[in-house]
Design a protein around this motif. Structure first.
Motif, PDB file in Angstrom:
ATOM      1  N   ARG A  31      25.991 -11.259  15.113  1.00  0.00           N
ATOM      2  CA  ARG A  31      26.201 -11.776  16.469  1.00  0.00           C
ATOM      3  C   ARG A  31      25.252 -11.120  17.471  1.00  0.00           C
ATOM      4  O   ARG A  31      24.645 -11.788  18.301  1.00  0.00           O
ATOM      5  N   GLN A  32      25.106  -9.810  17.374  1.00  0.00           N
ATOM      6  CA  GLN A  32      24.243  -9.108  18.335  1.00  0.00           C
ATOM      7  C   GLN A  32      22.789  -9.544  18.195  1.00  0.00           C
ATOM      8  O   GLN A  32      22.071  -9.658  19.187  1.00  0.00           O
ATOM      9  N   PRO A  88      25.362 -14.329  31.688  1.00  0.00           N
ATOM     10  CA  PRO A  88      26.286 -13.203  31.535  1.00  0.00           C
ATOM     11  C   PRO A  88      26.532 -12.885  30.066  1.00  0.00           C
ATOM     12  O   PRO A  88      26.463 -13.781  29.218  1.00  0.00           O
ATOM     13  N   LYS A  89      26.838 -11.617  29.815  1.00  0.00           N
ATOM     14  CA  LYS A  89      27.031 -11.147  28.434  1.00  0.00           C
ATOM     15  C   LYS A  89      28.108 -11.951  27.705  1.00  0.00           C
ATOM     16  O   LYS A  89      27.950 -12.345  26.555  1.00  0.00           O
ATOM     17  N   TRP A  90      29.242 -12.212  28.397  1.00  0.00           N
ATOM     18  CA  TRP A  90      30.349 -12.915  27.727  1.00  0.00           C
ATOM     19  C   TRP A  90      29.930 -14.302  27.281  1.00  0.00           C
ATOM     20  O   TRP A  90      30.323 -14.781  26.219  1.00  0.00           O
ATOM     21  N   GLU A  91      29.057 -14.943  28.102  1.00  0.00           N
ATOM     22  CA  GLU A  91      28.641 -16.301  27.762  1.00  0.00           C
ATOM     23  C   GLU A  91      27.660 -16.267  26.585  1.00  0.00           C
ATOM     24  O   GLU A  91      27.724 -17.110  25.674  1.00  0.00           O
ATOM     25  N   ALA A  92      26.757 -15.274  26.617  1.00  0.00           N
ATOM     26  CA  ALA A  92      25.808 -15.120  25.510  1.00  0.00           C
ATOM     27  C   ALA A  92      26.571 -14.869  24.209  1.00  0.00           C
ATOM     28  O   ALA A  92      26.239 -15.421  23.157  1.00  0.00           O
ATOM     29  N   CYS A  93      27.617 -14.069  24.303  1.00  0.00           N
ATOM     30  CA  CYS A  93      28.429 -13.736  23.134  1.00  0.00           C
ATOM     31  C   CYS A  93      29.086 -15.003  22.582  1.00  0.00           C
ATOM     32  O   CYS A  93      29.074 -15.268  21.384  1.00  0.00           O
ATOM     33  N   LYS A  94      29.647 -15.806  23.479  1.00  0.00           N
ATOM     34  CA  LYS A  94      30.322 -17.050  23.070  1.00  0.00           C
ATOM     35  C   LYS A  94      29.331 -17.999  22.392  1.00  0.00           C
ATOM     36  O   LYS A  94      29.602 -18.588  21.354  1.00  0.00           O
ATOM     37  N   LYS A  95      28.144 -18.127  22.990  1.00  0.00           N
ATOM     38  CA  LYS A  95      27.136 -19.038  22.435  1.00  0.00           C
ATOM     39  C   LYS A  95      26.643 -18.546  21.074  1.00  0.00           C
ATOM     40  O   LYS A  95      26.414 -19.334  20.166  1.00  0.00           O
ATOM     41  N   ALA A  96      26.466 -17.239  20.962  1.00  0.00           N
ATOM     42  CA  ALA A  96      25.987 -16.663  19.690  1.00  0.00           C
ATOM     43  C   ALA A  96      27.024 -16.929  18.595  1.00  0.00           C
ATOM     44  O   ALA A  96      26.678 -17.327  17.478  1.00  0.00           O
ATOM     45  N   GLU A  97      28.297 -16.742  18.925  1.00  0.00           N
ATOM     46  CA  GLU A  97      29.341 -16.971  17.915  1.00  0.00           C
ATOM     47  C   GLU A  97      29.399 -18.446  17.516  1.00  0.00           C
ATOM     48  O   GLU A  97      29.523 -18.778  16.340  1.00  0.00           O
ATOM     49  N   ALA A  98      29.271 -19.347  18.501  1.00  0.00           N
ATOM     50  CA  ALA A  98      29.305 -20.785  18.205  1.00  0.00           C
ATOM     51  C   ALA A  98      28.142 -21.160  17.283  1.00  0.00           C
ATOM     52  O   ALA A  98      28.285 -21.936  16.340  1.00  0.00           O
ATOM     53  N   MET A  99      26.984 -20.569  17.552  1.00  0.00           N
ATOM     54  CA  MET A  99      25.807 -20.882  16.741  1.00  0.00           C
ATOM     55  C   MET A  99      25.971 -20.347  15.314  1.00  0.00           C
ATOM     56  O   MET A  99      25.563 -20.990  14.354  1.00  0.00           O
ATOM     57  N   LEU A 100      26.588 -19.171  15.184  1.00  0.00           N
ATOM     58  CA  LEU A 100      26.821 -18.631  13.839  1.00  0.00           C
ATOM     59  C   LEU A 100      27.838 -19.495  13.082  1.00  0.00           C
ATOM     60  O   LEU A 100      27.721 -19.678  11.875  1.00  0.00           O
ATOM     61  N   HIS A 101      28.797 -20.071  13.790  1.00  0.00           N
ATOM     62  CA  HIS A 101      29.697 -21.029  13.137  1.00  0.00           C
ATOM     63  C   HIS A 101      28.898 -22.243  12.666  1.00  0.00           C
ATOM     64  O   HIS A 101      29.109 -22.745  11.570  1.00  0.00           O
ATOM     65  N   ALA A 102      27.961 -22.700  13.513  1.00  0.00           N
ATOM     66  CA  ALA A 102      27.173 -23.899  13.174  1.00  0.00           C
ATOM     67  C   ALA A 102      26.345 -23.680  11.905  1.00  0.00           C
ATOM     68  O   ALA A 102      26.124 -24.617  11.149  1.00  0.00           O
ATOM     69  N   VAL A 103      25.886 -22.449  11.688  1.00  0.00           N
ATOM     70  CA  VAL A 103      25.122 -22.186  10.458  1.00  0.00           C
ATOM     71  C   VAL A 103      26.043 -21.657   9.337  1.00  0.00           C
ATOM     72  O   VAL A 103      25.587 -21.057   8.379  1.00  0.00           O
ATOM     73  N   LYS A 104      27.321 -21.891   9.522  1.00  0.00           N
ATOM     74  CA  LYS A 104      28.350 -21.576   8.507  1.00  0.00           C
ATOM     75  C   LYS A 104      28.437 -20.091   8.188  1.00  0.00           C
ATOM     76  O   LYS A 104      28.578 -19.677   7.048  1.00  0.00           O
ATOM     77  N   LEU A 105      28.333 -19.289   9.251  1.00  0.00           N
ATOM     78  CA  LEU A 105      28.513 -17.847   9.081  1.00  0.00           C
ATOM     79  C   LEU A 105      29.642 -17.335   9.968  1.00  0.00           C
ATOM     80  O   LEU A 105      29.657 -16.172  10.362  1.00  0.00           O
ATOM     81  N   ASN A 124      32.450 -16.476   9.266  1.00  0.00           N
ATOM     82  CA  ASN A 124      33.188 -15.348   8.690  1.00  0.00           C
ATOM     83  C   ASN A 124      32.303 -14.114   8.478  1.00  0.00           C
ATOM     84  O   ASN A 124      32.690 -13.170   7.809  1.00  0.00           O
ATOM     85  N   ARG A 125      31.088 -14.146   9.028  1.00  0.00           N
ATOM     86  CA  ARG A 125      30.164 -13.014   8.856  1.00  0.00           C
ATOM     87  C   ARG A 125      29.628 -12.491  10.202  1.00  0.00           C
ATOM     88  O   ARG A 125      28.666 -11.738  10.233  1.00  0.00           O
ATOM     89  N   ILE A 126      30.285 -12.905  11.254  1.00  0.00           N
ATOM     90  CA  ILE A 126      29.779 -12.631  12.607  1.00  0.00           C
ATOM     91  C   ILE A 126      29.520 -11.150  12.874  1.00  0.00           C
ATOM     92  O   ILE A 126      28.517 -10.782  13.489  1.00  0.00           O
ATOM     93  N   ASN A 127      30.414 -10.301  12.370  1.00  0.00           N
ATOM     94  CA  ASN A 127      30.287  -8.862  12.671  1.00  0.00           C
ATOM     95  C   ASN A 127      29.629  -8.067  11.552  1.00  0.00           C
ATOM     96  O   ASN A 127      29.689  -6.833  11.549  1.00  0.00           O
ATOM     97  N   CYS A 128      29.008  -8.775  10.592  1.00  0.00           N
ATOM     98  CA  CYS A 128      28.320  -8.070   9.507  1.00  0.00           C
ATOM     99  C   CYS A 128      26.930  -7.625   9.958  1.00  0.00           C
ATOM    100  O   CYS A 128      26.279  -8.284  10.772  1.00  0.00           O
ATOM    101  N   TYR A 129      26.475  -6.531   9.370  1.00  0.00           N
ATOM    102  CA  TYR A 129      25.101  -6.079   9.589  1.00  0.00           C
ATOM    103  C   TYR A 129      24.206  -6.760   8.551  1.00  0.00           C
ATOM    104  O   TYR A 129      24.688  -7.158   7.479  1.00  0.00           O
TER     105      TYR A 129
END
Ligand SMILES: Nc1ncnc2c1ncn2[C@@H]1O[C@H](COP(=O)(O)OP(=O)(O)OP(=O)(O)O)[C@@H](O)[C@H]1O
Length: 227
Positions: free
Chosen positions: A104-105, A118-135, A137-142
């Motif tokens: 996510r970071q 804003p950070k919260w919005e960037a965070c939301k968008k990043a998470e949505a995009m990771l869902h779109a690429v089917k990840l 369940n891996r959002i907080n992985c390094y």
């Protein structure tokens, strides 16, 4: 009149050798339309990466005309090139993720660098995009906890999260097995079509050529064939 996202006329490029100039691109003429998927092939050393980096505003144009969204890059200032880069997503052969940041970071950072959101919005968008690429369940992985294909999917999410007009991909499947490579290009195609984003992809991988709407073959710094 067709409005091209990239419009190149008589572009040449040289690398300095101490005394003689080494010409690596010769009179390139190329247009790319909005949302178009174009593949570039050619032997090693033929000039593909040089052309990609010129289009991406990562090198200065020396000779000829290169317009991105109608803006001439020849003679453009550094600030102007930085503006251009904001409309472009980059995907490289190796994912180039930062190992000390989570998935996510890594995605979020590209938004925070380029926009005043804003950070919260960037965070939301990043998470949505990771869902779109089917990840999802891996959002907080390094990166070290992800497979090669998963890392490349994070790189795609990072490239597309800011809704660029163009994605430049330099051998995005080179480090992947054929199944993961196919999944990655299918995903790039799907997301790019959803966002009307053009893709210019360099690849030697014949198994993924079918996603292209146009194939450009470059040899010895010249476009020798367009299919
Ligand atoms: N920074 C540089 N300085 C000098 N010469 C360079 C530089 N970068 C590339 N070249 C030369 O320019 C030519 C084109 O290189 P380029 O990397 O664009 O080829 P390529 O088609 O992308 O090759 P590959 O498929 O192996 O990545 C090559 O002859 C290379 O040696």
């Amino acid at each position: 009149m067709v409005n091209f996202i990239v419009d190149i006329k008589n572009l040449s490029h040289y690398f300095d050798k101490k005394i003689l100039k080494n010409q690596v691109l010769f009179d390139i003429n190329l247009n790319i339309q909005h949302g178009e998927i174009v593949t570039m092939t050619g032997p090693s050393g033929s000039g593909k990466t040089t052309l990609l980096t010129l289009i991406g505003g990562l090198r200065s144009v020396q000779k000829g005309s290169l317009k991105f969204l109608n803006q001439e890059l020849s003679g453009a200032s550094n600030d102007q090139l930085v503006q251009v880069r904001r409309h472009i997503g980059y995907i490289f052969q190796s994912h180039n993720l930062l190992n000390f940041l989570t998935a996510r970071q890594n995605v979020q950072m590209s938004l925070e660098l380029d926009n005043n959101i804003p950070k919260w919005e960037a965070c939301k968008k990043a998470e949505a995009m990771l869902h779109a690429v089917k990840l999802g369940n891996r959002i907080n992985c390094y990166p070290s906890e992800l497979s090669g294909g998963q890392k490349q999917r994070v790189a795609i999410a990072r490239a597309l999260v800011s809704h660029p007009k163009l994605v430049l991909a330099d051998e995005p499947t080179a480090a992947l097995d054929s199944k993961s490579g196919r999944d990655i290009v299918n995903l790039m195609q799907l997301l790019a079509k959803e966002q009307n984003c053009a893709i210019l992809m360099v690849t030697h991988d014949h198994r993924i050529l079918d996603i292209s709407e146009r194939i450009i073959h470059i040899d010895d710094g010249r476009i020798v064939k367009q299919l």
